[in-house]
Write a protein that holds these residues in place. Structure first.
Motif, short mmCIF file in Angstrom:
data_model
loop_
_atom_site.label_atom_id
_atom_site.label_comp_id
_atom_site.label_asym_id
_atom_site.label_seq_id
_atom_site.Cartn_x
_atom_site.Cartn_y
_atom_site.Cartn_z
N GLU A 29 5.80 108.44 58.11
CA GLU A 29 4.79 108.11 57.03
C GLU A 29 3.35 108.58 57.90
OE1 GLU A 29 6.18 104.72 54.05
OE2 GLU A 29 5.77 104.14 55.95
N LEU A 75 -4.63 118.64 55.16
CA LEU A 75 -4.87 119.28 53.99
C LEU A 75 -6.25 118.86 53.29
CD1 LEU A 75 -2.91 120.95 52.16
CD2 LEU A 75 -2.39 119.05 51.12
N GLN A 116 -8.00 108.15 49.15
CA GLN A 116 -7.01 108.20 48.23
C GLN A 116 -5.80 108.89 48.61
OE1 GLN A 116 -9.04 110.25 45.12
NE2 GLN A 116 -10.19 108.60 44.30
N LEU A 174 -2.12 107.10 49.44
CA LEU A 174 -0.53 107.60 48.78
C LEU A 174 0.53 107.58 49.86
CD1 LEU A 174 -1.89 110.21 46.57
CD2 LEU A 174 -0.85 108.31 45.58
N ALA A 205 0.26 103.22 52.08
CA ALA A 205 0.41 101.90 51.31
C ALA A 205 1.27 102.07 50.25
CB ALA A 205 -1.16 101.46 51.03
N LYS A 206 2.40 101.04 50.37
CA LYS A 206 3.30 101.29 49.49
C LYS A 206 3.72 100.08 48.52
CE LYS A 206 4.62 105.59 51.23
NZ LYS A 206 5.50 106.51 51.60
N LYS A 258 -2.01 98.35 49.06
CA LYS A 258 -3.00 99.21 48.68
C LYS A 258 -4.37 98.22 48.74
CE LYS A 258 -0.88 102.31 46.41
NZ LYS A 258 -0.54 103.78 47.11
N GLN A 278 -7.24 109.30 41.59
CA GLN A 278 -6.32 108.92 42.22
C GLN A 278 -5.24 109.47 41.90
OE1 GLN A 278 -6.21 105.74 45.02
NE2 GLN A 278 -4.50 107.11 45.36
N MET A 319 -4.97 113.03 42.48
CA MET A 319 -4.69 113.38 44.06
C MET A 319 -3.08 113.33 44.34
SD MET A 319 -5.65 113.69 47.14
CE MET A 319 -7.47 113.31 47.19
N ALA A 320 -2.55 112.18 43.47
CA ALA A 320 -0.99 112.18 43.76
C ALA A 320 -0.48 113.34 43.56
CB ALA A 320 -0.69 110.78 43.26
N TYR A 353 -1.45 116.54 43.05
CA TYR A 353 -1.94 117.63 44.04
C TYR A 353 -1.12 117.58 45.30
CZ TYR A 353 -5.16 120.02 47.27
OH TYR A 353 -5.41 120.91 48.13
N LEU A 354 -1.29 116.29 45.75
CA LEU A 354 -0.38 116.09 47.26
C LEU A 354 1.09 116.21 47.22
CD1 LEU A 354 -2.15 113.24 49.06
CD2 LEU A 354 -2.37 115.60 49.38
N GLN A 371 1.69 119.98 47.07
CA GLN A 371 1.40 120.56 48.22
C GLN A 371 2.37 120.17 49.35
OE1 GLN A 371 -1.05 122.76 49.01
NE2 GLN A 371 -2.00 122.94 46.87
N LEU A 372 2.81 119.06 49.36
CA LEU A 372 3.50 118.57 50.47
C LEU A 372 5.07 118.49 50.24
CD1 LEU A 372 1.55 115.34 51.92
CD2 LEU A 372 1.47 117.72 52.67
N LYS A 430 6.66 116.45 48.40
CA LYS A 430 7.11 115.24 48.49
C LYS A 430 7.17 114.49 47.08
CE LYS A 430 6.37 112.95 52.71
NZ LYS A 430 7.83 112.43 52.81
N LYS A 437 11.01 104.06 49.81
CA LYS A 437 9.44 104.30 49.43
C LYS A 437 8.99 105.04 50.75
CE LYS A 437 8.17 99.75 47.62
NZ LYS A 437 7.43 98.41 47.82
N ARG A 438 9.77 104.88 51.80
CA ARG A 438 9.12 105.67 52.88
C ARG A 438 9.27 107.25 52.64
NH1 ARG A 438 11.98 103.18 56.68
NH2 ARG A 438 13.78 104.49 56.54
N ARG A 439 10.19 107.56 51.64
CA ARG A 439 10.34 109.25 51.58
C ARG A 439 9.46 109.52 50.37
NH1 ARG A 439 14.66 107.18 53.76
NH2 ARG A 439 16.16 108.84 54.69
N CYS A 440 8.80 108.68 49.59
CA CYS A 440 7.85 109.10 48.52
C CYS A 440 6.30 108.77 48.81
CB CYS A 440 8.18 108.20 47.46
SG CYS A 440 9.75 108.28 46.94
N LEU A 441 5.48 109.57 48.04
CA LEU A 441 4.30 109.18 47.98
C LEU A 441 4.19 107.72 46.93
CD1 LEU A 441 2.45 112.56 47.29
CD2 LEU A 441 2.77 111.54 49.35
N HIS A 442 3.28 107.06 47.26
CA HIS A 442 3.32 105.74 46.33
C HIS A 442 2.08 105.68 45.66
CE1 HIS A 442 2.78 101.61 45.22
NE2 HIS A 442 4.06 101.53 45.18
N LEU A 443 2.22 105.81 44.25
CA LEU A 443 0.98 105.58 43.35
C LEU A 443 1.35 104.58 42.54
CD1 LEU A 443 -1.47 107.17 42.02
CD2 LEU A 443 0.09 108.19 40.48
#
Lengths: 462, 304
Positions: free
Chosen positions: A24, A34, A45, A49, A52-53, A58, B25, B28-29, B31-32, B35-36, B38, B202-208
């Motif tokens: 992470e 980026l 923000q 993402l 903080a999971k 958060k 927010q 952004m999720a 977008y990222l 881009q990444l 993920k 969770k580690r593998r994901c973006l968390h929204l």
């Protein structure tokens, strides 16, 4: 540059109990690459993402982000060469400490640090301070009493020694101009010390939280339960341990038992494919909701252990929803309803008020328990008894415990005394032991956690 | 699929054009994630638009949406692939004679076996493979948006099974080997937090985390979804719903429910909220009898 900032930020997050993994951290570096540092809100923000999971994390993240990037300032995105932009607050502080000396331009002072102090080059100075802090390993600060030590080391690294010598030399000089310079330098040095002290204090708040917390937790886990009640955040600690256990064991109420074929349903399914058993059905076994009955001795000698055991059991309520609790000292009674109507720590206080006393009689306790609950005991029931088994020379009536053991699934006995003392004096522990599935000593939180862990594993395996 | 997303604002504006009003927010999720490359894990109370987000993203990226609804007991056969057993059996029956011809004149068991072997894995080939959502996503001709809905409802094992897909966009099938994604999908996982998801996932994901929106955002959402509702009514309605969310209810009203309510009020030609009217339409907002009873008692003070 960016990696270093993120690395330190991650350390701060870990200090605030966010579990951030190296993977992470790498994600966070990518995100900053980026997004850049220009837009603080966007960066917040974006990092939120990847770092903080959970909802709870958060909130902690937002707090840390605001703290960290306030002290550290935003590093310029333009070039790495420009390293370490000092934070505005530090700049102000350094600027404040040198009023009205702008014109001086370091006239006269010969030591490097003295020249800088008088030249009011606060930006340069604060950069050096941050660098010196890194060189002396301020990141390693652990306890609050080390603040003075690290402050002195930073000043030394900045060249404080040369400055001291210069001041002494100037003091000894006959010339009035030199003495005036010495006074100027001295006051600048005091203000520098002040600035360093504040800087170290800020960093301590950020860096040392985690280590301090770990030390404290370790201590709480191993402290004797009797002394533990005096600590402030014990309850949080117990809840945290319980949450972890609940997560570990709370997953499944049902599991397929591979290897045992459900012949009937397989045949039914096979009809679909003309009698060929193309899909196999495995026998499933529903894990029955376990029932717990806890009997706690709340006489003064062992009440602390009872308090924490109850706290634990009611905190893992997700896994064992049905807990009935009983308390006894001089008399015996069920206290389950107290726990249903109020928070567990309030309920425990109430129990202590009502039942605490002395002169425990385990024999009559077992009889009372059987009178009240014999009908409710079944093969899903686990009975836990917590007490020191000091029976004041009264008859132990261990056959009653044997009877309870036959009626329910299992009996565990927890004893706050260490094994060596079982059976000494008026303790009748050895008489009860053969009727228990297991008897365990539990004198601290670590012992309790071990027991509850084992209990939950046993209960959820079905 | 759109390959280049220029900025967070572009995402937000495009979502707004589709009627999915969101804050920075959320944009952004997306977008990222694009881009990444993920996956995004979306959590939040029910009805805040988690599933909607995946749909809006698919529309924005001009990509097909493939959806997998999770439930307890979901396994590889339903999520990834299954062999078409019925078809296999039918073919065996129909081709029985062919097989007999093939085996004619085989001298002994060994030869017959080797001849059968030469047929190859005729019955375990693409013809008999039934791709389920995950395999569809990996084999899609253009990069799709994959929505794994309510992943918390699935078992622990299934979650572990997803890990390979989420980190490397590939899946191992015993009979076929490893299937890599032709085009990496954009993955959304949603969860209502009915159980804690594993750290590995969770580690593998973006968390929204999408919370209930604040009053101004909710007004914008309703304006976008029910544009016919007059401004004054919208404001009144949102204020009322926001107040409900501060109460201790069994189930709090979600955005989808305030939208439904707004539509109903519009249908009834309501200009402003009257206690009697709110009372009679309360069941659109609250789905538990005790909640309705509780709110009904406090209605005059809530509408003030």
């Amino acid at each position: 540059m960016s990696e270093q900032v993120i690395g330190r930020f991650v350390k701060v997050l870990r200090g605030a109990e966010l579990p951030v993994s190296p993977a992470e951290t790498l994600d966070a570096v990518q995100v900053t690459a980026l997004l850049g540092y220009q837009n603080r809100e966007a960066l917040k923000q974006g990092l939120s993402l990847v770092l903080a999971k959970s909802e709870h994390d958060k909130l902690a993240f937002d707090q840390c982000f605001d703290d960290f990037f306030r002290f550290d300032g935003m590093p310029p995105a333009a070039s790495a060469a420009q390293s370490e932009q000092p934070s505005p607050s530090l700049l102000d502080r350094l600027r404040d400490m040198m009023p009205g000396q702008q014109g001086g331009a370091g006239a006269g002072a010969s030591s490097a640090l003295g020249q800088q102090l008088l030249a009011d080059d606060s930006a340069q100075l604060s950069r050096q301070m941050a660098e010196a802090a890194r060189n002396v390993g301020l990141d390693n600060i652990r306890v609050i009493t080390q603040k003075g030590l690290y402050g002195r080391r930073i000043i030394q690294a900045l060249g404080g020694e040369a400055l001291d010598q210069e001041i002494i030399a100037l003091d000894n000089s006959e010339r009035r101009k030199d003495q005036r310079l010495a006074a100027q330098l001295r006051s600048a040095r005091n203000q520098l010390r002040e600035a360093v002290r504040e800087y170290v204090a800020d960093q301590f708040v950020l860096q040392a939280r985690e280590q301090g917390r770990q030390l404290r937790e370790q201590m709480l886990r191993e402290a004797n339960l009797r002394t533990l009640a005096e600590f402030r955040d014990v309850r949080q600690q117990v809840e945290k341990m319980a949450r972890r256990l609940a997560r570990k064991h709370g997953r499944r109420q049902r599991r397929a038992r591979r290897g045992q074929l459900d012949g009937r349903r397989t045949t039914v399914m096979a009809l679909k494919h003309g009698g060929v058993p193309a899909s196999l059905v495995w026998r499933r076994r529903r894990i029955q909701k376990p029932k717990l009955m806890v009997i706690c001795d709340v006489s003064s000698s062992v009440s602390a252990a009872a308090r924490f055991l109850l706290m634990f059991l009611y905190a893992v309520n997700d896994v064992v929803p049905s807990v009935r609790s009983f308390a006894f000292a001089s008399r015996f009674g069920e206290v389950t309803s107290l726990f249903n109507s109020m928070r567990s720590d309030q309920a425990i206080n109430e129990v202590m008020d009502r039942y605490a006393g002395s002169g425990t009689d385990y024999g009559s306790m077992l009889r009372d328990f059987l009178d009240q609950c014999e009908a409710d005991l079944d093969q899903r029931t686990t009975v836990i008894i917590l007490g020191d088994a000091r029976n004041n020379e009264l008859p132990a009536e261990q056959h009653l415990l044997g009877h309870i053991g036959r009626r329910c699934r299992q009996v565990f006995w927890l004893n706050p005394e260490s094994r060596g003392r079982w059976g000494s004096g008026d303790s009748v522990m050895p008489l009860y032991q053969p009727y228990c599935r297991d008897a365990l000593p539990c004198s601290n939180l670590a012992g309790l956690e071990r027991f509850v862990d084992r209990l939950l594993r046993d209960l959820t395996r079905g | 699929m759109k390959t280049r997303i220029l900025s967070v604002a572009e995402v937000r504006d495009s979502f707004a054009r589709q009627g999915y009003v969101c804050n920075d927010q959320i944009a952004m999720a997306v977008y990222l994630a694009a881009q990444l490359r993920k996956p995004v894990l979306v959590e939040g109370p029910p009805g805040v638009g988690k599933t909607e987000l995946a749909k809006a993203s698919a529309a924005f990226l001009e990509a097909p949406l493939i959806r997998l609804q999770c439930y307890e007991g979901l396994d590889e056969a339903r999520a990834l692939y299954e062999w078409k057993y019925g078809k296999q059996l039918l073919y065996t029956q129909l081709l029985r004679e062919q097989f007999a011809g093939k085996l004619d004149g085989a001298g002994g068991l060994e030869e017959a076996m080797s001849r059968l072997g030469d047929l190859g894995d005729a019955f375990y080939s693409e013809t008999f493979l039934e791709p389920r959502p995950l395999l569809q996503a990996l084999r899609a001709d253009e990069s799709p948006v994959l929505l794994i809905d309510e992943v918390d409802k699935a078992d622990q094992e299934f979650e572990a099974f997803l890990l390979e897909l989420l980190s490397d966009y590939q899946i191992s099938i015993p009979e076929l080997g490893t299937v890599r994604a032709r085009h990496e999908p954009l993955v959304f996982l949603t969860s209502n937090n009915s159980r804690e998801l594993s750290d590995a996932l969770k580690r593998r994901c973006l968390h929204l985390y999408i919370p209930y929106p604040d009053a101004s955002l909710e007004q914008q959402i309703i304006a976008a979804r029910v544009p016919e509702a007059p401004q004054a009514l919208r404001k009144q309605l949102v204020d009322f719903v926001q107040k409900l969310r501060t109460l201790d209810l069994k189930k709090q009203p979600a955005i989808s429910e305030s939208i439904d309510w707004a539509r109903a009020l519009l249908l009834l030609h309501v200009e402003s909220l009257e206690p009697a009217l709110v009372d009679s339409t309360l069941n659109l907002l609250l789905k538990h009898e005790e909640d309705i009873r509780q709110v009904r008692d406090d209605l005059p003070s809530l509408l003030k």
